[in-house]
Design a protein around this motif. Structure first.
Motif, PDB file in Angstrom:
ATOM      1  N   UNK A 152       0.907  -1.148   0.009  1.00 36.35           N
ATOM      2  CA  UNK A 152      -0.098  -0.006  -0.026  1.00 36.35           C
ATOM      3  C   UNK A 152       0.967   1.107  -0.039  1.00 36.35           C
ATOM      4  N   UNK A 153       0.521   1.894  -0.857  1.00 37.92           N
ATOM      5  CA  UNK A 153       1.430   3.336  -1.036  1.00 37.92           C
ATOM      6  C   UNK A 153       0.755   4.571  -0.021  1.00 37.92           C
ATOM      7  N   UNK A 177       5.259   0.165  -5.510  1.00 40.65           N
ATOM      8  CA  UNK A 177       5.938   1.338  -6.263  1.00 40.65           C
ATOM      9  C   UNK A 177       6.722   0.968  -7.587  1.00 40.65           C
ATOM     10  N   UNK A 178       7.288  -0.389  -7.571  1.00 36.32           N
ATOM     11  CA  UNK A 178       8.031  -0.752  -8.831  1.00 36.32           C
ATOM     12  C   UNK A 178       7.057  -1.118 -10.046  1.00 36.32           C
ATOM     13  N   UNK A 179       5.879  -1.602  -9.668  1.00 40.44           N
ATOM     14  CA  UNK A 179       4.915  -1.926 -10.656  1.00 40.44           C
ATOM     15  C   UNK A 179       4.066  -0.620 -10.991  1.00 40.44           C
ATOM     16  N   UNK A 183       4.135   0.661 -15.204  1.00 35.57           N
ATOM     17  CA  UNK A 183       2.967   1.048 -15.857  1.00 35.57           C
ATOM     18  C   UNK A 183       3.079   2.431 -16.299  1.00 35.57           C
ATOM     19  N   UNK A 184       3.203   3.614 -15.448  1.00 41.58           N
ATOM     20  CA  UNK A 184       3.261   4.759 -15.812  1.00 41.58           C
ATOM     21  C   UNK A 184       4.458   5.282 -16.719  1.00 41.58           C
ATOM     22  N   UNK A 282      -0.615   5.901 -10.147  1.00 39.70           N
ATOM     23  CA  UNK A 282       0.623   5.686 -10.901  1.00 39.70           C
ATOM     24  C   UNK A 282       1.263   7.286 -11.109  1.00 39.70           C
ATOM     25  N   UNK A 283       0.385   7.957 -11.400  1.00 37.90           N
ATOM     26  CA  UNK A 283       0.717   9.451 -11.809  1.00 37.90           C
ATOM     27  C   UNK A 283       1.022   9.976 -10.513  1.00 37.90           C
ATOM     28  N   UNK A 284       0.554   9.694  -9.590  1.00 38.90           N
ATOM     29  CA  UNK A 284       0.760  10.533  -8.037  1.00 38.90           C
ATOM     30  C   UNK A 284       2.079   9.894  -7.834  1.00 38.90           C
ATOM     31  N   UNK A 285       2.283   8.853  -7.693  1.00 35.61           N
ATOM     32  CA  UNK A 285       4.043   8.304  -7.435  1.00 35.61           C
ATOM     33  C   UNK A 285       4.968   9.222  -8.579  1.00 35.61           C
TER      34      UNK A 285
END
Length: 304
Positions: A152-153, A177-179, A183-184, A282-285
Motif C-alpha cells: 500500500x502506498x 511502487x516498482x509496478x 506502468x506509468x 501511478x501518476x501521483x507516485x
C-alpha cells in the motif's frame, strides 16, 4: 503452449545490457545467460570488488560501474559514466533491492527500501532515458515481487516518519511502487521505441534474504523457499530473461512464474494486483518521485 526456458533466449549480439545489483542472485544469473548469447554486460553495483569478482563469472564482454542506489549523487555519477561509455543502451534491468531490514535511511533521507528499491531506480532510469529511447528495441525491466499484492502506498507518510515502522509493509510499498512506476513509464513511452516491463521472479533464495530482520521471520522465509520456491537462482532468473528478451512480450506486461502462488515454475504473463493498475496512483507516485529525486524526465507522455 510450450514452456519458456533458457533455450528460448534469442541471440543478443550487439546489445548493451545494464544490470543493477548484478553481482549475485538472479541478476548475476541473468547476466551470465545474456553474455553467453553475445550481449555486452555492465554490472552496476555498490561494491566494485564484488562486481569485479562477478564479472569473472559472467565472462565475455563485461564491465562494471559503481552504483549505490542509496545515494542520488552516486546514481548521477553512474548515469554520467554509462552515458559517456555507451552510445546506445538496449536493456536496463533494475534488479538490485533490499528486503525487510530494520528501519534505515538513505544518504538523502529516504526510508531505505523505498529509496533503494524504487527511488534510486526511478532516478537512474530517468537519467538514462534519452540513451534508451535513442536505441530501437530497447527495454526497461523492473524486478518487483509478489509482495506488491500486499503493498500500500501511503502518500501521506512515504518515509515512515509518522507511522510505526514495519519492514514488511515498507517492502510491500516499495515493490508496489516498482509496478506502478513500470506502468506509468510505459504510458509515457507510448509511441517510443522503448518498452517497460515488470517481472516477479518467484520465491528465490538469494542474498536478498540476508537483510531480513528477525530470526523467526528469516527462518519462516527460508522454510517457504524450500517448500514452494524456485530450486535455484538460475530458475528465478527465467522471468527476468523472458521480460528482457522475448519478442512476444509487450510494454506494461507482467511476467511471473506459472506455479502455485507464482512462487516457482516457468515464466508466463499474469495479471498483477488491482492496486498496481490504479492510474491515479501511478501518476501521483511519478510526480512525487520526481520531486523527491530531483530527476525531471525529458520524455513527454503522448497527448500531454
Amino acid at each position: 503452449m510450450a514452456e519458456w526456458t533458457v533455450d528460448d533466449v534469442p541471440d543478443q549480439s550487439g546489445r548493451t545490457v545494464v544490470v543493477t545489483g548484478g553481482n549475485g542472485g538472479i541478476g548475476l544469473e541473468a547476466a551470465k545467460v545474456l553474455a553467453a548469447r553475445g550481449a555486452s554486460i555492465v554490472l552496476a553495483c555498490r561494491d566494485l570488488s564484488r562486481a569485479t569478482a562477478a564479472a569473472a563469472m559472467v565472462g565475455g564482454d563485461v564491465s562494471t560501474v559503481e552504483l549505490d542506489l542509496s545515494s542520488l549523487a552516486s546514481v548521477r555519477r553512474a548515469a554520467d559514466e554509462l552515458r559517456s561509455r555507451h552510445p546506445h543502451l538496449d536493456l536496463l534491468i533494475n534488479n538490485a533491492g533490499l528486503m525487510m531490514p530494520p528501519l534505515g535511511r538513505t544518504e538523502d533521507g529516504f526510508e531505505q527500501q523505498l529509496g533503494i528499491n524504487h527511488l534510486g531506480h526511478f532516478a537512474l532510469t530517468g537519467l538514462l532515458l534519452d540513451t534508451l529511447v535513442g536505441t530501437p528495441g530497447s527495454r526497461v525491466v523492473n524486478v518487483a515481487s509478489s509482495a506488491h499484492r500486499q503493498g500500500r502506498i501511503d502518500f501521506d507518510d512515504l518515509q515512515f516518519e509518522r507511522r510505526a515502522y514495519s519492514p514488511a509493509k515498507a517492502y510491500g510499498q516499495s515493490k508496489l511502487a516498482n509496478v506502478l512506476f513500470t506502468f506509468e513509464l510505459q504510458r509515457r513511452l507510448d509511441g517510443a521505441p522503448t518498452i517497460a516491463v515488470a517481472v516477479e521472479p518467484g520465491i528465490v533464495s538469494t542474498g536478498l534474504q540476508g537483510h531480513v530482520t528477525g530470526r523467526a521471520r528469516g527462518l519462516a522465509i527460508a522454510a517457504v523457499v524450500r517448500l514452494v520456491g524456485q530450486p535455484t537462482a538460475a530458475a528465478g532468473a527465467l522471468a527476468t530473461l523472458r521480460a528482457a528478451t522475448d519478442p512476444t512480450v509487450h510494454g506494461a506486461d507482467y511476467v511471473a512464474p506459472h506455479g502455485r502462488l507464482n512462487a516457482a515454475g516457468h515464466p508466463v504473463l499474469i495479471e498483477p494486483s488491482k492496486a498496481s493498475r490504479d492510474a491515479d496512483a501511478q501518476r501521483r507516485l511519478w510526480t512525487e518521485s520526481e520531486r523527491l529525486t530531483g530527476v525531471r524526465w525529458s520524455f513527454a507522455p503522448r497527448g500531454t
